[in-house]
Design an enzyme around this catalytic site. Structure first.
Site: not given
Ligand code: APR
Length: 255
Positions: A25, A104-105, A122, A130, A133, A155, A196, A221
């Protein structure tokens, strides 16, 4: 942002035979989409328990809250940011095997990555499915039904419950996508994690599989992750800035 690390990352990309990018994300927050676990993340506004498949099936109220979040995401019409563009540039350079994304975007495809090189482990918000089905419907059609008063859409073919085609906690991971993601992780020689927290499995196992299979690992990150100690290079910073700087350095070196 440390120029030496940018230089090193560019060299590792140029030296690589096959790059796999793995995103969470954090790669989309600069497009305006909140992540999950940062202080202002989605789990600070929504209860993750509401997003388990069990709760979705059991509770009409949970389904309504789930559809409201989907509506929010679709209505905002988010656009790719420089991090997505940089990752699409990697494909345009012929260096990228695939992007494995937890998101998912659909922003990697919107930025120019070929759909067949984006592995959505994801699922996707672009469709509804559905639960009986497995038939798929464009999510905009289902959101329109909700707008027209059908607050708990089922559905039209079999009457089963409809849900965004995302993978909720408690739901089985998509087999084909996970097979492809694990294969790419084993076969690549450079695995780049971008945005992540690496706390959700089995997705977070993929960088470990890559590393154990002999790939080099780069983590980009904003904050430290559980797997930083295993990485060959860690760049703490904003994905848009860091990835743009790395791709600029790569282009400098190939020109
Ligand atoms: N640049 C770099 N890193 C960033 C930025 C940015 N602009 N913005 C946020 N982050 C970092 C945050 O510091 C965090 O460590 O991205 C990481 C996002 O972590 P999460 O919010 O845990 O997201 P993600 O790792 O994708 O979560 C995995 O958890 O809830 C479920 O299904 C959901 O796919 C998701 C999964």
């Amino acid at each position: 942002m440390n120029q030496q690390d940018i230089e090193k990352a560019a060299q590792m990309i140029l030296a690589a035979r096959e790059v796999v990018v793995f995103t969470g994300a954090g790669v989309s927050t600069e497009s305006g989409i909140p992540d999950f676990r940062s202080p202002d993340g989605i789990w600070s506004r929504y209860d993750p328990e509401d997003f388990t498949i069990q709760r979705f099936i059991a509770s009409k109220e949970a389904r309504k809250r789930n559809w409201r979040l989907r509506e929010e995401l679709i209505a905002a019409n988010y656009q790719p940011n420089p991090a997505h563009i940089a990752i699409a540039d990697l494909e345009r350079m012929g260096k990228l095997r695939c992007v494995i994304t937890q998101n998912i975007d659909g922003l990697h495809q919107a930025a120019g990555n070929s759909p067949d090189r984006v592995i959505e482990i994801h699922g996707t918000i672009k469709f509804a499915k559905c639960l009986e089905c497995d038939k798929r419907f464009p999510i905009t059609d289902v959101l329109q039904r909700i707008k027209n008063g059908d607050e708990d859409p089922h559905c039209e073919v079999c009457g089963g419950l409809l849900k965004a085609a995302t993978i909720s906690f408690g739901e089985a991971m998509p087999q084909k996508e996970m097979y492809e993601a694990e294969k790419a992780s084993r076969e690549c020689d450079l695995f780049i994690v971008i945005g992540s927290s690496l706390v959700v499995y089995p997705a977070a196992q993929l960088p470990i599989i890559a590393k154990r299979s002999g790939a080099k690992l780069i983590i980009v990150n904003f904050t430290p992750t559980d797997q930083d100690s295993m990485a060959d290079l860690v760049l703490h910073g904003k994905a848009g800035e860091v990835m743009s700087a790395i791709l600029e350095k790569v282009r400098e070196k190939v020109s």
